[in-house]
Design an enzyme around this catalytic site. Structure first.
Site, PDB file in Angstrom:
ATOM      1  N   THR A   1      19.480  -5.877   9.145  1.00 23.42           N
ATOM      2  CA  THR A   1      19.866  -6.190   7.766  1.00 23.42           C
ATOM      3  C   THR A   1      20.098  -4.887   7.017  1.00 23.42           C
ATOM      4  O   THR A   1      19.421  -3.889   7.269  1.00 23.42           O
ATOM      5  CB  THR A   1      18.760  -7.016   7.084  1.00 23.42           C
ATOM      6  OG1 THR A   1      18.499  -8.182   7.875  1.00 23.42           O
ATOM      7  CG2 THR A   1      19.178  -7.455   5.689  1.00 23.42           C
TER       8      THR A   1
ATOM      9  N   TYR B   1       5.619  -1.951  17.853  1.00 25.56           N
ATOM     10  CA  TYR B   1       6.278  -2.817  16.873  1.00 25.56           C
ATOM     11  C   TYR B   1       6.582  -4.183  17.484  1.00 25.56           C
ATOM     12  O   TYR B   1       6.251  -5.227  16.911  1.00 25.56           O
ATOM     13  CB  TYR B   1       7.568  -2.160  16.385  1.00 25.56           C
ATOM     14  CG  TYR B   1       8.320  -2.952  15.338  1.00 25.56           C
ATOM     15  CD1 TYR B   1       7.784  -3.123  14.061  1.00 25.56           C
ATOM     16  CD2 TYR B   1       9.572  -3.510  15.608  1.00 25.56           C
ATOM     17  CE1 TYR B   1       8.473  -3.840  13.086  1.00 25.56           C
ATOM     18  CE2 TYR B   1      10.257  -4.222  14.645  1.00 25.56           C
ATOM     19  CZ  TYR B   1       9.707  -4.382  13.382  1.00 25.56           C
ATOM     20  OH  TYR B   1      10.387  -5.098  12.420  1.00 25.56           O
TER      21      TYR B   1
ATOM     22  N   ASN C   1       0.829  -1.208   0.000  1.00 21.31           N
ATOM     23  CA  ASN C   1       0.000   0.000   0.000  1.00 21.31           C
ATOM     24  C   ASN C   1       0.865   1.260   0.000  1.00 21.31           C
ATOM     25  O   ASN C   1       0.355   2.377   0.053  1.00 21.31           O
ATOM     26  CB  ASN C   1      -0.963   0.016   1.191  1.00 21.31           C
ATOM     27  CG  ASN C   1      -0.258   0.164   2.527  1.00 21.31           C
ATOM     28  OD1 ASN C   1       0.940  -0.083   2.650  1.00 21.31           O
ATOM     29  ND2 ASN C   1      -0.996   0.571   3.549  1.00 21.31           N
TER      30      ASN C   1
ATOM     31  N   ASP D   1      -3.914  -2.614   0.945  1.00 20.65           N
ATOM     32  CA  ASP D   1      -3.598  -2.617   2.370  1.00 20.65           C
ATOM     33  C   ASP D   1      -4.047  -3.960   2.945  1.00 20.65           C
ATOM     34  O   ASP D   1      -5.239  -4.276   2.942  1.00 20.65           O
ATOM     35  CB  ASP D   1      -4.344  -1.461   3.050  1.00 20.65           C
ATOM     36  CG  ASP D   1      -4.054  -1.357   4.538  1.00 20.65           C
ATOM     37  OD1 ASP D   1      -3.476  -2.297   5.117  1.00 20.65           O
ATOM     38  OD2 ASP D   1      -4.431  -0.327   5.137  1.00 20.65           O
TER      39      ASP D   1
END
Length: 328
Positions: free
Chosen positions: A176, A146, A33, A57
């Site tokens: 990463t 999160y 999205n 979404d």
């Protein structure tokens, strides 16, 4: 051809996964999205015969026509700057989004791999972190949106596996880096390189003695690919165990960029983990996987990517406007 759905396809990890699966002979459906993803990351795929882009979404019902063999759920803000600005969207993509995709996997009889994170360990009390460590997370702290979204994501994935017999995989991704990272997304590598390229002082939070372990993107993608095709259901750490303090890393950046910026220190953000190092014993045993790219080699490639950005991109202070995604 086997068909795979990759959510978060325009993101850093998602776009590299699209490349990998196309290279391996899959028909790839990319879904995004664009709340944090960037179309430029997948521009090179838009006319590829084996790639289809769907703007959607995943917190809304997800419908895919025809057969679907694999799903990789990588849709989520991952930058602290992003998820502190859009906390509810972050929680929703980890909960509602994951629920929708697990339901799709069940309907299609597809195998699904969920992108979890080292953040499920919080500010760890054990070092290095292995998969059997339950973590030390502040559920109501600012980073909890999160961390807890990802922890819930793991829980509902295992519930679908146990209750419905769904084929599931869970990867816990450690730091990463590589080409296509957003320059000003709040993470240390793009932050340091951006500051160096702009001639600014390097900002270190805390005393700089906190540690991180950085995994180059090609190693990460190979680990994820191997995990998807393994027979293991429980979470697996994929990361590089080569640990370094942020202070030493700043010194490496100054050397790499040939600049002579000063290092300035600011207060450490709340609940920012002081140590981060994966125990990858399980990945080595199960997947015969371990990282191959040294930090020196990976950082050189990453620096070359950021050097190639336009002057306008380099000096942008804000890369994302979340206004249209925030529903009142």
């Amino acid at each position: 051809m086997k068909r795979v759905l990759i959510t978060g396809a325009a993101g850093f990890l998602g776009s590299h996964l699209c490349d990998k699966f196309i290279d391996e002979g899959f028909q790839v459906i990319g879904m995004d999205n664009f709340i944090t993803g960037d179309l430029k990351n997948i521009n090179h795929l838009l006319h590829h015969p084996h790639f289809q882009l769907i703007e959607h979404d995943v917190t809304e019902f997800v419908k895919i026509e025809g057969e679907l063999h694999y799903i990789l759920h990588f849709a989520s803000p991952a930058s602290p700057i992003d998820y502190l600005k859009i906390p509810i969207q972050t929680l929703k993509v980890g909960s509602l989004g994951t629920h929708n995709l697990l339901g799709l996997a069940k309907a299609k009889k597809a195998r699904i791999l969920i992108a979890s994170t080292s953040e499920v360990y919080g500010d760890p009390l054990v070092h290095p972190q292995s998969e059997d460590y339950y973590g030390n997370v502040n559920t109501i702290g600012p980073r909890g949106v999160y961390d807890e979204a990802k922890r819930f994501q793991e829980s509902i994935t295992m519930a679908y596996h146990r209750f419905h017999g769904l084929e599931t995989r869970i990867v816990r991704i450690f730091n990463t880096y590589g080409p296509r990272m957003r320059l000003n997304d709040g993470r240390v590598i793009p932050a340091f390189i951006g500051q160096a390229l702009r001639g600014e002082n390097l900002t270190i939070f805390g005393d700089g003695l906190q540690t991180r372990s950085f995994c180059y993107i090609t190693d990460q993608i190979e680990g994820i690919f191997k995990l998807l095709f393994s027979n293991y259901t429980y979470p697996v750490n994929i990361g590089n165990p080569s640990e370094i303090t942020i202070k030493d890393f700043a010194d490496e950046i100054i050397k790499l960029t040939g600049t002579n910026q000063k290092e300035i220190y600011k207060e450490l953000p709340k609940d920012d983990p002081l140590q981060r190092q994966p125990d990858i014993s399980l990945a080595k045993k199960l997947l015969n996987w371990e990282p191959k790219v040294s930090r020196e080699e990976g950082m050189f490639k990453t620096y070359q990517y950021f050097k190639s950005l336009s002057k306008e991109e380099l000096h942008k202070s804000e890369h994302k406007d979340f206004t249209k995604h925030i529903k009142i």
